[in-house]
Every structure is written in C-alpha cells, then in structure tokens.
Design an enzyme around this catalytic site. Structure first.
Site, PDB file in Angstrom:
ATOM      1  N   HIS A 133      -3.544  -4.686   0.691  1.00 21.34           N
ATOM      2  CA  HIS A 133      -2.703  -5.235   1.700  1.00 21.34           C
ATOM      3  C   HIS A 133      -2.751  -6.731   1.630  1.00 21.34           C
ATOM      4  O   HIS A 133      -3.735  -7.441   2.032  1.00 21.34           O
ATOM      5  CB  HIS A 133      -3.203  -4.703   3.076  1.00 21.34           C
ATOM      6  CG  HIS A 133      -3.032  -3.469   3.355  1.00 21.34           C
ATOM      7  ND1 HIS A 133      -1.643  -2.978   4.051  1.00 21.34           N
ATOM      8  CD2 HIS A 133      -3.731  -2.198   3.080  1.00 21.34           C
ATOM      9  CE1 HIS A 133      -2.099  -1.643   4.076  1.00 21.34           C
ATOM     10  NE2 HIS A 133      -2.970  -1.276   3.713  1.00 21.34           N
TER      11      HIS A 133
ATOM     12  N   CYS B  36       0.909  -1.006  -0.132  1.00 26.91           N
ATOM     13  CA  CYS B  36      -0.001   0.060  -0.189  1.00 26.91           C
ATOM     14  C   CYS B  36       0.848   1.365  -0.047  1.00 26.91           C
ATOM     15  O   CYS B  36       1.317   1.566  -1.044  1.00 26.91           O
ATOM     16  CB  CYS B  36      -0.949   0.000   1.254  1.00 26.91           C
ATOM     17  SG  CYS B  36      -2.543   1.181   1.030  1.00 26.91           S
TER      18      CYS B  36
ATOM     19  N   GLU C  11      -1.209  -8.867   3.142  1.00 21.19           N
ATOM     20  CA  GLU C  11      -0.491  -9.858   4.278  1.00 21.19           C
ATOM     21  C   GLU C  11      -1.888 -10.283   4.973  1.00 21.19           C
ATOM     22  O   GLU C  11      -1.638 -11.153   5.945  1.00 21.19           O
ATOM     23  CB  GLU C  11       0.078  -8.788   5.138  1.00 21.19           C
ATOM     24  CG  GLU C  11      -0.699  -7.200   5.883  1.00 21.19           C
ATOM     25  CD  GLU C  11      -0.486  -6.204   4.900  1.00 21.19           C
ATOM     26  OE1 GLU C  11      -0.136  -6.303   3.755  1.00 21.19           O
ATOM     27  OE2 GLU C  11      -0.721  -5.236   5.616  1.00 21.19           O
TER      28      GLU C  11
HETATM   29  N1  GLN Z   1      -1.705   6.736   3.342  1.00 26.60           N
HETATM   30  C1  GLN Z   1      -1.777   6.061   2.191  1.00 26.60           C
HETATM   31  C2  GLN Z   1      -3.194   6.154   1.452  1.00 26.60           C
HETATM   32  O1  GLN Z   1      -4.178   6.744   2.397  1.00 26.60           O
HETATM   33  C3  GLN Z   1      -1.635   4.598   2.321  1.00 26.60           C
HETATM   34  C4  GLN Z   1      -2.429   3.747   3.115  1.00 26.60           C
HETATM   35  C5  GLN Z   1      -2.008   2.472   3.738  1.00 26.60           C
HETATM   36  O2  GLN Z   1      -0.655   2.318   3.574  1.00 26.60           O
HETATM   37  N2  GLN Z   1      -2.812   1.700   4.223  1.00 26.60           N
HETATM   38  O3  GLN Z   1      -3.492   5.975   0.373  1.00 26.60           O
END
Ligand code: GLN
Length: 591
Positions: A534, A408, A536
């Site tokens: 994500h 992400c 994970e």
């Molecule tokens: N801050 C980034 C966004 O909002 C990444 C978010 C994250 O890593 N879950 O897009």
C-alpha cells in the site's frame, strides 16, 4: 538553543502494576498536550492533534503522538470500513486508527503500535494480568487498575520516543460512557507529571442558528461543565465553526469556561485540512502552547504555507476514478485520497475524484462510468463483492491506455484481468474469490508464513522490495531497494509468473530473494502498475509517493476532454461532460 527543556520531574511510584521497564519513576522529560472533544463527534480532532504536532515541530520540539480509542475492539483491523473508515497500517505492521495517518502526514513522523491504544487492549491486558495472578489477590477496579494501565501506555510512548512533547488525543466525545476511564487517566496525569507539564485542550462546536443568525456557545459551556465534572479544567478551547468566531464570542466563552480569552481559539471550516496549522498559528494558539510549554524558538511554517498556497491555486484539474467496494464512505480510502492530492500538487493540479462503486460497473459497463477519468485506481479490499466490476475497470484501462494504479487488491485484479484476456485463462481468479477456479493466478503462497508473517495469516507492515531495472516502477523510485507497507494474505502465484511475464505483464519488483512478486506492470502501457503493498500510507504532502507521482504524471498527459479548466468564454466550469444523471446517481460519482 531556544527550546527550553521542561523542568525535571519524577513520576510517582506505582508498584506492582507496571510490567513495562522504565515506565515507572522514570526521568523522561516529556510534556503532554491532551486533546478532548465535546458537543459532537467528527469535528476533526485528529487534524487538530496533527496540526498541534506540526506547529510544535516547527518550533524545534520533537513530537510523539498517540490516539486513545475508547472502543472495545483490540484494533480496527477487524472492523468494517463502513464502521471505522480506513485501517491505517504503520511500518511495524500495526493496524491502527486513520487518525494516525493524519499524524504521520502532518508531523512527518514514523509511528508504531505504541501510538494507538484501545479500550480493548487495555481491558484484555488487565484481565490477562488478573488471570496470571499479577494483582496478588486484589480487587481489580477501573480506578486504579484500568487507569494505571492507560497511564503506563502513555508513559511508554514518552519512554520509547524520548520526545519533548507528546500530543495525546482522546477519541470520542466528553460524556461517552466508555471514554470515562481514559479521561480519568489523563486527569491523573496532571498531578503525576506536574501541573506545568500537562496541558488540556478541548475542541468543541459553535452551532449556527439560521433563524437568529448567531453562533451559540451554550453547547460548549455544557461540554466544558461535563469535562470539569470529571476533574479536567481545559487550558484552551478550540471552537469549530462555519462562521467567524469574533472577540465577543471568545470573551463570553472565556467568562463561562474560565479560560483566558487568548486561549479561546476560533477554527473556521477551511477549504483544506492542510490549512489548519496555519489558521491555529494565526489565531495565536501556537504562541499560547509554546509559552505554556516553555518553548522559545519561533515557528517556521513557511514551507507548509507555500504548500497550502500551491494547493489553493491549481493550474489544471485531473479527474481520477476510484473503483472500490466502500465508495459511499470516502474515509475508507483516506490515505489514497491524500496520496492523490500530494501527487496532484506536485503537478500543479487539483484532483477530482469520481467514486465508482465496483458493482455498478458490473451492471452499467466500464465505458459509461469511466469515460471521463484520466486515470483509474483500484484500491485495497477484501472479499468477492464487486471484483468483476474491478476486473472490467482494469480491462478498460489496459485496452484504452488509461493510467491505472492498483493498490494491493488492485494489483491482484490487474493480474486476473491480464490472465483472462491475454493468456486466455477464462476462469483465472484469486483463491480468495473463487476457490473452485482451476487457475488461481492469485493464491496463498506456501512458505509465505516463514517469510515473517505477523498478525495471524496476514502479511503486515514493512517488507523490502527489490526493483527490476528498466521498469516503469524502478524509474519512478530511482532506487534499487525500497521498503513498503503491506496488509494482505494473497500473492501473485509464482506458477504463472513466467507465462505472465512472457505475455507482457512484467514483474517490476520482488522480495529481495525473488520469492514473491511485489510490483507488476503492463509492458507498453503508459502507466499500468500494481503493487502488492500500500504505497498510499507512505505519501507525504511534500513527498508524494513515487508510484502515485508517476501515475498522476501519466494521468495529466491523458487529460480528457472536459477535464481541463474551462476556457474564459465557457462559464460552465468544464463539468458538462459528466455522465448521464442516472449513472451519476447510481454510481455515486462525485467530485
Ligand atoms: N484481499 C486481498 C488479500 O488479502 C487484498 C488485500 C488488500 O487489498 N489489502 O490479499
């Protein structure tokens, strides 16, 4: 065959309170195992609940699982990772307690919003019902109105899943003020669902007194007294301890706490959480539960036992650096750690993690803190702090061909670095971190909301991703379309997509209509992949997530000097290549 369905029962009527169809007077045959904790927090109640789920599943029962969190936040989504650890995202896009991650990994179930109830949700529901005149002028009280709502949520879990057994964890420790309504609600369940259909398990700690060399049972006795004061008599007591809990101790606890000796279970601290179901099973706890629940099928934990055996006998060690913002509290990245363990297991490896505070890279330079890592992970995060350190880590990995997996935020950082270094856009950044930049390669995409955003401005939960044939990511998945869990606001800016692709930052996965980039990778690099989702959260002990699996495979191929097991003549353990003590201390490098 083998699994005897519990006897039929009717739930008591609760007119005027419910609002959830089917949850009152229903005929669900679910039985309940309630797990409370005593003495101290952080005893691993979530792992015990997850283990109970796995033990009962191994006997053929279908399992529902729930965490009751007595805090007043509606969900952990707004809490700092330092306060709460990781926010676990379920497929339906709920931001939940990290214990749900343990449940999904151990029991191999897909959970939803119904599995995490907080006091914040309950109280806001009670108050909105009151404001809407649902209580017909009554005085709203903790008992029965708050407790009824808690029970409704428990019944809803049973109704929606139709599971044979629902394992319910009450967060916090017996004696906490905010936990009382939850304990009162589960106490009432005993009578509501029939005494044979609700089992109470209490998890406590036996502290060790070094001066006398003994384990002490008094805190357990007091904790059980407190529980009985609320009206709950535990059916079983699980005693966490750093030492063996012998028969004498178990008999003593049995005598004072009115629990049969065979239901006093010692749970010694183990080398891996995945061994907990095996240890509880060996202590006879599985048989005790099965007997009480009327389950006759024998357990089959053989595959789980094989997995644990393999975990304990790694052939090699791989060192992976996690470069993040909240590295002082590894629980902030719990699912990332577990996904790494699962993928290392598939390679017959053990993973050692170097925890690198991103800000320290800004000060010390990537070379000095990443020099022994065979792979680099930049996990998710929010806010500007440490971003430049993460960008340096991405540059280091790209230039030195070190495997990199961006989760992400980690993908966004990878794109920013590539745009700066390869496209020459010096001020390339995300709109989140530098609103004044002229080159927002990561931006809030118009139309994103219309694509089905839930939960305010965040893209949450499962979204489909179409893979681009021929890419590393497509090869890892071995399929054309996958669904992955999201939790973010910003996206790769499509205005830059062609230029990035042309310069070698390939798009390897997109939303099926091509509108959003889901996965990017660096062309010609052994493994430099970033996902906007994500992965994970989807990793399981026996099924590492494909992106983690391939990342780990590439890291194994990049084994660095000193990262291997030591040779027989070298007793130092191969750890002598650690960075200087100053860097280790400042950057929180650990194993
Ligand atoms: N801050 C980034 C966004 O909002 C990444 C978010 C994250 O890593 N879950 O897009």
């Amino acid at each position: 065959m083998g699994f005897r369905r519990p006897r039929f029962f009717r739930r008591p009527d609760n007119p005027g309170i419910s609002g959830i169809p089917g949850s009152q007077g229903g005929t669900t045959l679910t039985q309940y195992v309630f797990v409370t904790g005593g003495v101290v927090s952080s005893l691993g109640k979530g792992i015990v609940v997850a283990s109970i789920g796995r033990m009962l599943k191994s006997r053929g029962a279908t399992i529902a699982v729930m965490k009751l969190d007595p805090y007043l936040n509606v969900d952990p989504g707004t809490m700092s990772p330092y306060q709460h650890g990781e926010v676990y995202v379920t497929g339906d896009g709920s931001e939940t307690d990290l214990d749900l991650g343990h449940y999904e990994r151990f029991i191999d179930v897909e959970l939803t919003a119904v599995s995490n109830v907080t006091a914040g949700q309950i109280y806001s529901d009670v108050i909105s019902r009151e404001r809407n005149g649902r209580y017909l002028g009554g005085t709203i009280q903790t008992v029965p109105h708050v407790t009824n709502l808690i029970k409704e949520r428990i019944h809803q879990l049973a109704d929606e899943t139709g599971a044979d057994v629902a394992v319910i964890e009450v967060g916090g420790t017996v004696g906490d003020i905010e936990g009382l309504p939850f304990l009162e609600a589960i106490r009432q369940m005993h009578n509501d669902v029939g005494r044979d259909n609700a089992i109470y398990v209490h998890l406590t700690l036996l502290p060790y007194l070094g001066s006398t060399g003994e384990l002490k049972t008094k805190p357990t006795q007091h904790s059980v007294q407190a529980l009985r004061g609320i009206g709950i008599q535990p059916d079983a007591i699980i005693c966490r301890s750093d030492f063996e809990v012998d028969l004498g101790l178990r008999e003593k606890i049995s005598l004072y706490c009115d629990v049969p000796t065979e239901a006093v279970i010692g749970l010694e601290t183990l080398d891996t959480v995945y061994a907990v179901p095996l240890s509880l099973e060996e202590a006879g706890f599985g048989d005790f539960l099965a007997d009480r629940l009327g389950i006759t099928k024998s357990p089959d934990l053989s595959q789980w036992a094989d997995m644990v055996e393999k975990l304990r006998d790694p052939k090699r060690t791989v060192r992976v650096a996690i470069v993040g913002k909240y590295v002082e509290l590894p629980d902030s990245y719990l699912s990332v750690i577990e996904a790494l363990r699962h993928s290392a297991l598939a390679q017959d490896c053990e993973v050692k993690i170097d925890w690198i505070k991103a800000e320290d890279i800004e000060e010390l330079g990537a070379d000095s803190v990443l020099d022994r890592a065979s792979g680099v992970i930049v996990p998710g995060g929010f806010g500007e702090r440490g971003i430049e350190g993460m960008v340096s880590a991405a540059r280091y990995a790209r230039e030195r061909a070190i495997p990199y997996l961006g989760l992400c935020l980690g993908m966004q950082v990878m794109v920013i670095e590539f745009a700066r270094s390869v496209l020459g856009l010096e001020d390339a950044n995300s709109a989140e971190f530098d609103p004044g930049s002229k080159n927002h390669v990561i931006a809030y995409m118009p139309g994103q909301r219309e694509l089905g955003t839930t939960g305010g401005t965040m893209r949450l939960g499962l979204y489909p991703c179409a893979l681009v044939p021929g890419t590393i990511a497509a090869g890892a998945y071995g399929s054309e379309l996958v669904n992955e869990r999201h939790r973010h606001r910003y996206e790769l800016n499509n205005d830059y997509r062609d230029r990035l692709n042309g310069a070698g930052l390939l798009t390897s996965g997109t939303a099926p209509d091509g509108s959003l980039v889901e996965i990017s990778e660096v062309e010609g690099h052994p493994f430099m992949v970033g996902s906007q989702f994500h992965p994970e959260f989807a990793s399981r002990p026996d099924r590492p997530h494909p992106l983690f699996r391939e990342f780990m495979g590439a890291a194994v191929d990049t084994l660095r000097e000193g990262a291997q097991h030591s040779l027989p003549m070298d007793e130092s353990g191969g750890d002598d290549t650690a960075s200087s003590p100053e860097i280790v201390e400042r950057s929180g490098i650990s194993t």
